[in-house]
Write an enzyme that holds these catalytic residues in place. Structure first.
Site, PDB file in Angstrom:
ATOM      1  CG  HIS A 197      15.457  33.190  59.239  1.00 46.50           C
ATOM      2  ND1 HIS A 197      16.746  32.936  58.876  1.00 46.50           N
ATOM      3  CD2 HIS A 197      14.916  34.201  58.754  1.00 46.50           C
ATOM      4  CE1 HIS A 197      17.134  34.197  58.107  1.00 46.50           C
ATOM      5  NE2 HIS A 197      15.955  34.741  58.069  1.00 46.50           N
ATOM      6  CG  HIS A 249      15.042  42.591  53.303  1.00 42.27           C
ATOM      7  ND1 HIS A 249      15.413  42.220  52.227  1.00 42.27           N
ATOM      8  CD2 HIS A 249      15.318  41.822  54.184  1.00 42.27           C
ATOM      9  CE1 HIS A 249      16.310  41.164  52.458  1.00 42.27           C
ATOM     10  NE2 HIS A 249      15.719  40.797  53.836  1.00 42.27           N
ATOM     11  CG  ASN A 299      15.220  43.692  48.684  1.00 40.66           C
ATOM     12  OD1 ASN A 299      15.360  43.084  49.683  1.00 40.66           O
ATOM     13  ND2 ASN A 299      15.486  44.965  48.693  1.00 40.66           N
ATOM     14  NE  ARG A 325      14.016  37.865  53.234  1.00 42.21           N
ATOM     15  CZ  ARG A 325      14.406  37.694  51.943  1.00 42.21           C
ATOM     16  NH1 ARG A 325      13.453  37.442  51.017  1.00 42.21           N
ATOM     17  NH2 ARG A 325      15.757  37.678  51.821  1.00 42.21           N
TER      18      ARG A 325
END
Length: 319
Positions: free
Chosen positions: A194, A67, A95, A63
């Protein structure tokens, strides 16, 4: 399902994404072969140790790369702490209290600096850690293109604007991915990450109490742990079947209306995206293959190369 007017924009955005996919000059799978030949095993060793200690860390490292890349490109900006000139991306709403793994990145950087000081960027470390985490948890490997340099600034405002939200509908998700040069297929494929990791109650409360496209038994079980008020930080697996293993069960969950986040289940809202979900259920090898390709495309988002940026010695601050 998405309306016909919205589908028009879906088509426009998808075409836009296709034409924005380009080969990035300066990135190569052999970039550090001479300057840091021990890089790959050094990064892998720290990642494996961290994920063995806590399986969730694999999802966290994956992740972090995602991001980072969505905010002004894959430049390691997410790792920067606040300073006198900017408020870092760590404090952006998508975040804050959500993205984690910074300490592991510090450990990787420290280990890499010992074998080849001042050579490898923090942005490249994020790309490698994402791949190694995926592989250790059962995913297939891919060749990571390297040669990114590190940003000397970060942008909290941009992070809050461009990062997808767990509450987003499909049209919003498609638009945000298209703005990064990523297609609808990339959206569905990268969402497969996910299949590992956890999400907090606050990110899926609205779905389990308000959404109608959710399995009632699944919703009831979640409601028992996630009341309408309180317990915001209670964690639940993103993939209720095999949350510590990188596989295609995430898509099986979607077919049963058991996507944890509103943005997850939204992938079944159009015929096209649903067809990809079904394909990945029936042919997991296709998911693994396409995930690798989409990760490479994501890693190509506006990297700093050549003399742009710098190679940070400490990933948390500018040299």
């Amino acid at each position: 399902m998405v309306s016909s007017s919205k589908m028009f924009w879906v088509a426009v955005l998808t075409v836009s994404a296709i034409f924005r996919l380009v080969v990035v000059e300066g990135l190569s799978t052999h970039y550090y072969s001479s300057s840091c030949p021990k890089l790959l095993p050094t990064v892998r060793a720290v990642v494996v140790a961290a994920v063995k200690k806590e399986a969730r860390m694999g999802a966290s490292l994956l992740r972090l790369h995602f991001h980072d890349c969505f905010v002004n490109g894959c430049d390691g900006s997410i790792l920067l702490d606040d300073n006198s000139t900017f408020i870092g991306e760590k404090k952006a709403k998508p975040n804050y209290h959500s993205v984690r793994g910074y300490e592991v990145v510090d450990d990787i950087k420290e280990a890499v600096e010992k074998v080849c000081p001042g050579v490898v960027s923090c942005a490249d470390i994020l790309a490698l850690a994402a791949r190694d985490s995926t592989v250790f948890l059962g995913g297939k490997s891919w060749k990571v293109r390297l040669g990114r340099r590190d940003s000397t600034t970060a942008n909290k405002t941009t992070a809050e604007k461009v990062l997808p939200s767990p509450y987003s509908n499909l049209c919003t998700l498609i638009e945000k991915f298209a703005n990064q040069g990523l297609s609808m297929k990339d959206l569905v494929t990268l969402s497969g990450s996910h299949t590992i990791g956890l999400a907090s109650c606050s990110t899926f409360r609205g779905r389990i109490y308000k959404d109608t496209n959710i399995n009632s038994t699944f919703a009831k079980k979640l409601q028992e742990r996630c009341p309408k008020v309180g317990k915001n930080s209670t964690l639940f697996p993103m993939d209720k079947g095999t949350p510590k293993h990188f596989d295609n069960f995430y898509y099986r969950n979607l077919m049963n209306q058991e996507g944890l986040l509103h943005s997850d289940q939204a992938l079944t809202d159009t015929t096209y995206t649903l067809s990809i979900v079904k394909k990945y259920v029936n042919k997991p090898s296709s998911f693994f293959k396409n995930f690798a390709k989409s990760m490479v495309r994501m890693g190509n988002i506006s990297p700093l190369t050549g003399r742009k940026g710098e190679i940070r010695i400490n990933c948390r601050k500018v040299n």
